[in-house]
Design a protein around this motif. Structure first.
Motif, PDB file in Angstrom:
ATOM      1  N   LEU A   1       0.838  -1.210   0.000  1.00  0.00           N
ATOM      2  CA  LEU A   1       0.000   0.000   0.000  1.00  0.00           C
ATOM      3  C   LEU A   1       0.871   1.257   0.000  1.00  0.00           C
ATOM      4  N   ALA A   2       1.953   1.213   0.781  1.00  0.00           N
ATOM      5  CA  ALA A   2       2.828   2.379   0.849  1.00  0.00           C
ATOM      6  C   ALA A   2       3.437   2.675  -0.523  1.00  0.00           C
ATOM      7  N   ALA A   3       3.794   1.608  -1.234  1.00  0.00           N
ATOM      8  CA  ALA A   3       4.379   1.808  -2.569  1.00  0.00           C
ATOM      9  C   ALA A   3       3.343   2.400  -3.530  1.00  0.00           C
ATOM     10  N   GLU A   4       2.094   1.933  -3.415  1.00  0.00           N
ATOM     11  CA  GLU A   4       1.030   2.494  -4.268  1.00  0.00           C
ATOM     12  C   GLU A   4       0.836   3.978  -3.963  1.00  0.00           C
ATOM     13  N   ALA A   5       0.849   4.308  -2.658  1.00  0.00           N
ATOM     14  CA  ALA A   5       0.607   5.691  -2.260  1.00  0.00           C
ATOM     15  C   ALA A   5       1.749   6.600  -2.689  1.00  0.00           C
ATOM     16  N   ARG A   6       2.982   6.079  -2.602  1.00  0.00           N
ATOM     17  CA  ARG A   6       4.163   6.905  -2.862  1.00  0.00           C
ATOM     18  C   ARG A   6       4.131   7.497  -4.280  1.00  0.00           C
ATOM     19  N   VAL A   7       3.621   6.699  -5.204  1.00  0.00           N
ATOM     20  CA  VAL A   7       3.562   7.157  -6.606  1.00  0.00           C
ATOM     21  C   VAL A   7       2.771   8.462  -6.730  1.00  0.00           C
ATOM     22  N   LEU A   8       1.805   8.633  -5.830  1.00  0.00           N
ATOM     23  CA  LEU A   8       0.899   9.784  -5.952  1.00  0.00           C
ATOM     24  C   LEU A   8       1.378  11.019  -5.181  1.00  0.00           C
ATOM     25  N   GLU A   9       2.509  10.898  -4.475  1.00  0.00           N
ATOM     26  CA  GLU A   9       2.945  12.020  -3.632  1.00  0.00           C
ATOM     27  C   GLU A   9       3.196  13.326  -4.393  1.00  0.00           C
ATOM     28  N   PRO A  10       3.726  13.261  -5.616  1.00  0.00           N
ATOM     29  CA  PRO A  10       3.884  14.547  -6.342  1.00  0.00           C
ATOM     30  C   PRO A  10       2.552  15.272  -6.539  1.00  0.00           C
ATOM     31  N   VAL A  11       1.471  14.518  -6.677  1.00  0.00           N
ATOM     32  CA  VAL A  11       0.152  15.150  -6.850  1.00  0.00           C
ATOM     33  C   VAL A  11      -0.270  15.816  -5.549  1.00  0.00           C
ATOM     34  N   ALA A  12      -0.065  15.109  -4.424  1.00  0.00           N
ATOM     35  CA  ALA A  12      -0.412  15.698  -3.125  1.00  0.00           C
ATOM     36  C   ALA A  12       0.344  17.008  -2.932  1.00  0.00           C
TER      37      ALA A  12
ATOM     38  N   GLN B   1       1.624  18.983  -5.176  1.00  0.00           N
ATOM     39  CA  GLN B   1       1.107  19.990  -6.118  1.00  0.00           C
ATOM     40  C   GLN B   1      -0.172  20.639  -5.577  1.00  0.00           C
ATOM     41  N   LEU B   2      -0.962  19.861  -4.839  1.00  0.00           N
ATOM     42  CA  LEU B   2      -2.214  20.368  -4.282  1.00  0.00           C
ATOM     43  C   LEU B   2      -2.017  21.006  -2.909  1.00  0.00           C
ATOM     44  N   GLY B   3      -0.759  20.994  -2.408  1.00  0.00           N
ATOM     45  CA  GLY B   3      -0.515  21.558  -1.082  1.00  0.00           C
ATOM     46  C   GLY B   3      -1.078  20.694   0.034  1.00  0.00           C
ATOM     47  N   LEU B   4      -1.217  19.390  -0.225  1.00  0.00           N
ATOM     48  CA  LEU B   4      -1.775  18.477   0.779  1.00  0.00           C
ATOM     49  C   LEU B   4      -0.665  17.614   1.371  1.00  0.00           C
ATOM     50  N   SER B   5      -0.937  17.087   2.561  1.00  0.00           N
ATOM     51  CA  SER B   5       0.019  16.185   3.213  1.00  0.00           C
ATOM     52  C   SER B   5       0.069  14.864   2.439  1.00  0.00           C
ATOM     53  N   ASP B   6       1.228  14.195   2.514  1.00  0.00           N
ATOM     54  CA  ASP B   6       1.384  12.924   1.805  1.00  0.00           C
ATOM     55  C   ASP B   6       0.358  11.876   2.246  1.00  0.00           C
ATOM     56  N   SER B   7      -0.212  12.046   3.436  1.00  0.00           N
ATOM     57  CA  SER B   7      -1.127  11.015   3.943  1.00  0.00           C
ATOM     58  C   SER B   7      -2.390  10.900   3.076  1.00  0.00           C
ATOM     59  N   VAL B   8      -2.691  11.943   2.321  1.00  0.00           N
ATOM     60  CA  VAL B   8      -3.874  11.881   1.467  1.00  0.00           C
ATOM     61  C   VAL B   8      -3.714  10.791   0.395  1.00  0.00           C
ATOM     62  N   CYS B   9      -2.468  10.479   0.060  1.00  0.00           N
ATOM     63  CA  CYS B   9      -2.235   9.496  -1.009  1.00  0.00           C
ATOM     64  C   CYS B   9      -2.761   8.123  -0.610  1.00  0.00           C
ATOM     65  N   ARG B  10      -2.616   7.789   0.677  1.00  0.00           N
ATOM     66  CA  ARG B  10      -3.133   6.510   1.153  1.00  0.00           C
ATOM     67  C   ARG B  10      -4.674   6.488   1.076  1.00  0.00           C
ATOM     68  N   ASP B  11      -5.296   7.648   1.378  1.00  0.00           N
ATOM     69  CA  ASP B  11      -6.758   7.737   1.226  1.00  0.00           C
ATOM     70  C   ASP B  11      -7.160   7.479  -0.225  1.00  0.00           C
ATOM     71  N   TRP B  12      -6.449   8.119  -1.139  1.00  0.00           N
ATOM     72  CA  TRP B  12      -6.780   7.918  -2.550  1.00  0.00           C
ATOM     73  C   TRP B  12      -6.681   6.442  -2.923  1.00  0.00           C
ATOM     74  N   VAL B  13      -5.615   5.779  -2.465  1.00  0.00           N
ATOM     75  CA  VAL B  13      -5.398   4.372  -2.810  1.00  0.00           C
ATOM     76  C   VAL B  13      -6.489   3.496  -2.190  1.00  0.00           C
ATOM     77  N   LEU B  14      -6.855   3.793  -0.938  1.00  0.00           N
ATOM     78  CA  LEU B  14      -7.777   2.906  -0.219  1.00  0.00           C
ATOM     79  C   LEU B  14      -9.246   3.165  -0.528  1.00  0.00           C
ATOM     80  N   THR B  15      -9.605   4.404  -0.796  1.00  0.00           N
ATOM     81  CA  THR B  15     -11.042   4.708  -0.925  1.00  0.00           C
ATOM     82  C   THR B  15     -11.416   5.390  -2.237  1.00  0.00           C
ATOM     83  N   GLY B  16     -10.435   5.733  -3.045  1.00  0.00           N
ATOM     84  CA  GLY B  16     -10.762   6.425  -4.299  1.00  0.00           C
ATOM     85  C   GLY B  16     -11.538   5.512  -5.232  1.00  0.00           C
ATOM     86  N   GLY B  17     -12.630   5.995  -5.758  1.00  0.00           N
ATOM     87  CA  GLY B  17     -13.436   5.184  -6.670  1.00  0.00           C
ATOM     88  C   GLY B  17     -12.981   5.322  -8.110  1.00  0.00           C
ATOM     89  N   GLU B  18     -13.615   4.566  -8.984  1.00  0.00           N
ATOM     90  CA  GLU B  18     -13.484   4.703 -10.435  1.00  0.00           C
ATOM     91  C   GLU B  18     -12.101   4.385 -10.981  1.00  0.00           C
TER      92      GLU B  18
END
Lengths: 356, 356
Positions: free
Chosen positions: B278-289, B291-308
């Motif tokens: 899961l951490a590896a999946e989330a890490r890929v998205l950290e540049p997006v977090a 860019q949005l001024g969000l904490s890296d922890s949001v990436c785990r939310d995206w991986v675990l609960t993001g739909g579509e």
């Protein structure tokens, strides 16, 4: 989340999984024992058994505001609105299969609801769908699954699958020949007359209480309202027509004029109506016109351009006796493709894309 | 009514028959030469050839407002909005067939449009549908027909049909066993990250012009926006999984947590995620977090609960090497049906009926 027989929750409060559980209690007993459903709701997709080499398939959407108004059921028991919408959404698709001489095998239902709709609404809607599948001609049809979603307006899209019945013969639009007889099975103009009754009853009447007059209707007027709210297409007529050597056929969803023009163009023939036949169709509706305070001439408009009758139009070779349930409307001739315009005026029919 | 290559008319001005003519110019060339369509659009229903003893079938609706906002395409060429909506509506259904290890054979499309939409919009939408059918894994899929209607909101319901491919074996949810490996093919969290980028770009920023920042995105951020606007599910992964002896599978449409819970309940097993995976999946998205001024922890939310995401989740017996395109996410264990909650917090996933 458990769901009681009468669930006061909204779909938004209950959530998707609980709503699915409720609708499964309606469709699972219906599906049980019908052989067409190999794998029912609950996985990513349903799996149907194919009994023949072809699948006939059609889809149609019904939306609140566009296709019905909930006020039409004001004063009726709460379950009638969702039940009738479920029946109508299913019936219009079953009618398309009938129009190909196919026997319905399965429905898929995608339901979009505003969040404040109740779980009971969904249950009653599915009961209406199952009611449509209990009609003669549709009794092997399963409810294979679907999709639930949220949106600002209620709408439902049903996809219906069927199989060609009579030795694989299809009832297409393009086979009518000069000399054929044009005939119909099912009602003409009833749904339009019913719509006029429902719309008129919603207008405020200054001198009377705002009662919903259609509740007290009897006879032909009540039949017209029922035809609009919960149509019952003649679901065995398509197979009957093909057995009787029909050369072409289609269902009437956008009005007799418009749909006959389509059949005429597809077959490259001219359709001429019998004036006496049209007059007889219109005459049946005259009590409704009088009830509405309208001239009798409106009845001919209902017959010629009223949509949603879901009657079955078919062309038969002249030497063939019309099968039971069909009555003659006119004849097929050679000549420029179209519908003979004598006495028809500017009748046009329903266009799903145009604003009227 | 003739329709030019660039038709400035609205669908309401053109009318249904003219709109159908335009969309036929897109789908007829696509359908030509594909053997599955016995009778195409133009009659009461389409007729498909059945090549196998089963039909796999699914349906899904996409609505403006609920599933996308047209502002996401502000600043893009006009055709991109309808093309992407067409691609996404088709892709989410093709993904459901993939999740059963079925090969898509046909789509039916019911399109509801506000009257001011242009005829060009319909053409571009159908081009997007055809684009989705051109993806590897969907290339035999025809566009069999559909329905056009008018309504206050744009929405589309697509029904997709397919046939089991690998010796008739289906990829169901209920076959996972303790000891199996949980794996995924396709992206995780990209669509949710893309949604965050699109929504953020719509917020007024006082110190900067209201530019649509995503137009200038590159790398992972651009991929995330594309994943949200025009997803490309791994459409051969379902058949690949079944060939590799997968015991169960499903596509990820409502988020990893929620969909894994469903698979766990259907199979009566416990799913435990590998934290490192899961951490590896989330890490890929950290540049997006960032860019949005969000904490890296949001990436785990995206991986675990993001739909579509429309990725394919599958369980494989431990002795089987994971097939190409799949990566390990966790393991299947015995125990109370569900997903192990360590480090997961209160993640829930998407519910199509709940208001968030």
């Amino acid at each position: 989340m458990t769901s009681m027989p009468h669930d006061p929750l909204t779909v938004s409060q209950a959530g998707e999984d609980a709503v699915v559980e409720v609708l499964r209690r309606v469709i699972d007993p219906h599906n049980a024992g019908r052989p067409g459903l190999f794998l029912g709701p609950g996985d990513d997709a349903a799996v149907l058994t194919c009994f023949s080499a072809q699948t006939v398939i059609t889809t149609d959407t019904l939306s609140e505001g566009q296709d019905f108004r909930r006020q039409w059921w004001a004063g009726s028991p709460a379950k009638e609105w969702p039940q009738d919408v479920g029946t109508k959404a299913a019936a219009q698709n079953l009618s398309d299969l009938n129009a190909m001489a196919a026997t319905p095998t399965a429905l898929l239902i995608s339901l979009t609801l505003p969040p404040e709709f109740s779980v009971d609404w969904v249950r009653d809607f599915y009961q209406g769908v199952v009611r449509a599948c209990s009609q003669t001609g549709a009794q092997q049809c399963v409810v294979a699954g679907g999709d639930l979603g949220s949106g600002p307006e209620m709408s439902v899209t049903i996809t219906a699958l069927g199989e060609p019945r009579e030795k694989g013969r299809l009832l297409k639009r393009d086979g009518a020949r000069a000399g054929d007889v044009l005939a119909v099975s099912g009602v003409l103009g009833y749904a339009a007359a019913g719509l006029a009754l429902l719309e008129q009853s919603m207008k405020p009447v200054s001198s009377e209480p705002a009662a919903h007059a259609w509740e007290a209707l009897t006879g032909i007027a009540a039949q017209c309202v029922a035809a609009q709210k919960r149509p019952q297409p003649p679901l065995t007529a398509g197979v009957t027509a093909v057995r009787a050597q029909a050369s072409a056929g289609m269902d009437l969803s956008d009005g007799l004029m418009r749909d006959c023009s389509r059949l005429a163009r597809a077959s490259d023939v001219r359709i001429t109506f019998d004036d006496a036949a049209l007059a007889a169709e219109a005459r049946v509706l005259e009590p409704v016109a009088r009830q509405l305070g309208l001239s009798d001439s409106v009845c001919r408009d209902w017959v010629l351009t009223g949509g949603e009758d879901f009657a079955l139009l078919a062309a038969f070779p002249p030497e063939v006796p019309l099968p039971e349930g069909f009555r003659r409307l006119g004849s097929i001739e050679s000549g420029p493709a179209g519908v003979s315009a004598e006495t028809l005026g500017t009748h046009r029919g329903w266009d799903s894309m145009r604003s009227e």
